[in-house]
Design a protein around this motif. Sequence first.
Motif, short mmCIF file in Angstrom:
data_model
loop_
_atom_site.label_atom_id
_atom_site.label_comp_id
_atom_site.label_asym_id
_atom_site.label_seq_id
_atom_site.Cartn_x
_atom_site.Cartn_y
_atom_site.Cartn_z
N HIS A 171 0.70 -1.13 -0.19
CA HIS A 171 -0.01 -0.07 0.09
C HIS A 171 0.73 1.41 0.12
O HIS A 171 0.65 2.11 -0.76
CB HIS A 171 -0.97 -0.07 1.05
N MET A 172 1.94 1.39 0.80
CA MET A 172 2.57 2.56 0.98
C MET A 172 3.42 2.61 -0.28
O MET A 172 3.72 3.91 -0.69
CB MET A 172 3.63 2.24 2.16
N ILE A 173 3.80 1.78 -1.16
CA ILE A 173 4.50 1.85 -2.25
C ILE A 173 3.89 2.53 -3.37
O ILE A 173 3.77 3.63 -4.04
CB ILE A 173 5.20 0.51 -2.89
N LEU A 174 2.39 1.83 -3.61
CA LEU A 174 1.46 2.24 -4.52
C LEU A 174 1.19 4.05 -4.16
O LEU A 174 1.11 4.87 -4.88
CB LEU A 174 0.08 1.74 -4.38
N VAL A 175 1.02 4.17 -2.74
CA VAL A 175 0.57 5.58 -2.34
C VAL A 175 1.92 6.41 -2.67
O VAL A 175 1.74 7.70 -3.36
CB VAL A 175 0.57 5.57 -0.80
N ASN A 176 3.00 6.09 -2.59
CA ASN A 176 4.26 7.05 -2.64
C ASN A 176 4.36 7.05 -4.41
O ASN A 176 4.69 8.19 -4.76
CB ASN A 176 5.61 6.17 -2.30
N LEU A 177 4.21 6.04 -5.07
CA LEU A 177 4.17 6.05 -6.66
C LEU A 177 2.91 7.10 -6.99
O LEU A 177 3.29 8.17 -7.69
CB LEU A 177 3.77 4.74 -6.96
N ASN A 178 2.04 7.06 -6.42
CA ASN A 178 1.25 7.98 -7.10
C ASN A 178 1.02 9.57 -6.39
O ASN A 178 0.57 10.66 -7.21
CB ASN A 178 -0.49 7.63 -7.16
N GLY A 179 1.71 9.74 -5.26
CA GLY A 179 2.00 11.07 -4.76
C GLY A 179 3.18 11.61 -5.51
O GLY A 179 2.91 12.54 -5.82
N HIS B 171 6.61 17.64 0.09
CA HIS B 171 5.61 16.97 -0.50
C HIS B 171 5.50 15.34 -0.28
O HIS B 171 4.37 14.89 -0.10
CB HIS B 171 5.74 17.30 -1.97
N MET B 172 6.78 14.59 -0.39
CA MET B 172 6.49 13.39 -0.50
C MET B 172 6.03 13.19 1.10
O MET B 172 5.48 11.99 1.47
CB MET B 172 7.85 12.69 -0.54
N ILE B 173 6.56 13.86 2.24
CA ILE B 173 6.03 13.52 3.63
C ILE B 173 4.45 13.54 3.61
O ILE B 173 3.98 12.80 4.34
CB ILE B 173 7.03 14.31 4.64
N LEU B 174 4.01 14.51 3.10
CA LEU B 174 2.68 15.05 3.20
C LEU B 174 1.88 13.82 2.62
O LEU B 174 0.83 13.43 2.99
CB LEU B 174 2.21 16.24 2.61
N VAL B 175 2.29 13.42 1.50
CA VAL B 175 1.89 12.30 0.49
C VAL B 175 1.73 11.00 1.32
O VAL B 175 0.76 10.32 1.32
CB VAL B 175 2.71 11.81 -0.78
N ASN B 176 2.77 10.70 2.07
CA ASN B 176 2.94 9.47 3.00
C ASN B 176 1.98 9.65 3.91
O ASN B 176 1.17 8.70 4.29
CB ASN B 176 4.34 9.29 3.37
N LEU B 177 1.74 10.73 4.57
CA LEU B 177 0.96 10.86 5.75
C LEU B 177 -0.24 10.60 5.30
O LEU B 177 -1.13 9.94 5.77
CB LEU B 177 1.23 12.33 6.18
N ASN B 178 -0.88 11.31 4.20
CA ASN B 178 -2.27 11.01 3.93
C ASN B 178 -2.46 9.75 3.19
O ASN B 178 -3.46 9.18 3.05
CB ASN B 178 -2.96 12.18 3.41
N GLY B 179 -1.48 9.10 2.76
CA GLY B 179 -1.64 7.76 2.17
C GLY B 179 -1.70 6.92 3.33
O GLY B 179 -2.53 5.88 3.27
N ALA B 180 -1.24 7.07 4.55
CA ALA B 180 -1.24 6.16 5.65
C ALA B 180 -2.67 6.34 6.24
O ALA B 180 -3.48 5.20 6.70
CB ALA B 180 -0.16 6.57 6.67
N GLN B 181 -3.21 7.43 6.19
CA GLN B 181 -4.51 7.82 6.69
C GLN B 181 -5.57 7.12 5.89
O GLN B 181 -6.55 6.70 6.47
CB GLN B 181 -4.59 9.35 6.70
N MET B 182 -5.22 7.39 4.66
CA MET B 182 -6.33 6.76 3.59
C MET B 182 -6.47 4.94 3.93
O MET B 182 -7.36 4.52 4.16
CB MET B 182 -5.81 6.65 2.29
N LYS B 183 -5.01 4.60 4.17
CA LYS B 183 -5.05 3.17 4.56
C LYS B 183 -5.89 2.73 5.71
O LYS B 183 -6.75 1.68 5.71
CB LYS B 183 -3.70 2.74 4.62
#
Lengths: 233, 233
Positions: A171-179, B171-183
């Motif tokens: 999941h985190m990899i996909l998230v980083n990818l589309n981020g 940017h990447m940090i914010l992306v990971n943050l809300n990716g985690a949150q989505m998960k």
Amino acid sequence: MEQPSESLSRRERERKARRAEMLAAAQEVFAEKGYNNATLEEVAARAEFGKGTLYNYFPGGKQEILLAIVEHFHDELCSLITRTFDANGSVDFRTSLTSFFEDTFAFFLERSELFLTLLQEAHRIGLSDDPEPRQFFGEQRERAIRALAIPLEEAMHRGEIRRSSPRLLAHMILVNLNGAQMKACMSRDTATDFPSSASSMAQFLTALMLDGVGHRTHDTPSRPSPGRMAVSS
Amino acid sequence: MEQPSESLSRRERERKARRAEMLAAAQEVFAEKGYNNATLEEVAARAEFGKGTLYNYFPGGKQEILLAIVEHFHDELCSLITRTFDANGSVDFRTSLTSFFEDTFAFFLERSELFLTLLQEAHRIGLSDDPEPRQFFGEQRERAIRALAIPLEEAMHRGEIRRSSPRLLAHMILVNLNGAQMKACMSRDTATDFPSSASSMAQFLTALMLDGVGHRTHDTPSRPSPGRMAVSS
DNA sequence: TCGCATCATGACCCGTCGGTCACCTTTTGA
DNA sequence: TCAAAAGGTGACCGACGGGTCATGATGCGA
């Protein structure tokens, strides 16, 4: 005058082809306008059919079209994932991860608008609606996660990445990818401090995922010691 | 009968308060329904006003309300960012990053629906519309990136993280943050292989960002050597 | 108390779009 | 060649919701 199984009858084939054309048109329109602002009129026009004809192929109307697109999108993504890792099965994980990022980056980039639309609809449908399409969205996402989790788990077994939940990592990899892909979209006009080619982007993401950005000069309890990172350009 | 400056007249104060109430109501409705499916009727009802009254406060109608919400959202986010890093200014970066994740995780989590809606609208408005709201969205996002880039740049100067583009990293940090949150959102019902508390999530993200997931047993040209990670629970 | 200004209100207007269906064209099979 | 089946079509319908405005309420100064 019928070939019952194997190759379908001309009727069936043409029907299938028409359906695919309609889906392709709908993808374009949904991507450009978003689900709500897309009109079936325009979808029909772009597929060069009358609006009524859509209902011969998608009796469920607009929503059925959306679900079919979601499914198709995940078909493509999953097959891309497995193809990429199969082809790189024998090399080390860092290398195959890089080539994975490179391949998928292009995939997401050229579908970024569609992806955002699907994301929004997944969310909208995901709560406060029928449980039926809700479940469908969940299943599709699950497919992609699972496809990616397989090679991750293998890499863990080979000791190339540390053990943790393969699905979470997927999941985190996909998230980083589309981020990264979003960032690329947004800063297309403005900012320039951004890896511009797919391959430099892939390397950036690989380094971020595998090595992090820490200098690791601090010792923290369970992380004994150093190892410095190369300074990127 | 007027206090021209400083504390506003009763009129002005009440006007301001009403506007705020309307915004709060609109936030709720937009978050629940998405921008398109939210009706001004419902916004008005939830704020306990008539629909027409909205137009006294937001002559620009629905879109003006959206923009006001976007601005407010980023006000909150920016002030949270600077507060968090100011309070942790003197401790090492790993620690303050963890507490940053912990604070912001809660922030995003309780606004996840709203966030997705704003994201979608940012995209929809971001292309093929008036350049005016488009630029507005860009500026707001830029504010958050800049706020976060400041402490990152400082950490780079102190040598706690490796040098790269602070804005890209932000940017990447914010992306990971809300990716985690989505998960976290998505697997609320189903999966369980997921850090459940805000603090374990914060630690997971800190480790991912600073150390990556690689075992680093492979030597790659410019990344000499090891340092193993603790296996998370 | 009266007149004026400000403001809240929701019935109403109107454009839009998902979905339908009666009609027409094309294909089929005899 | 022709009738029947299958398939395509777009005018039309009804629901919906953003935006307006005539009306009424409220407050204020004289």
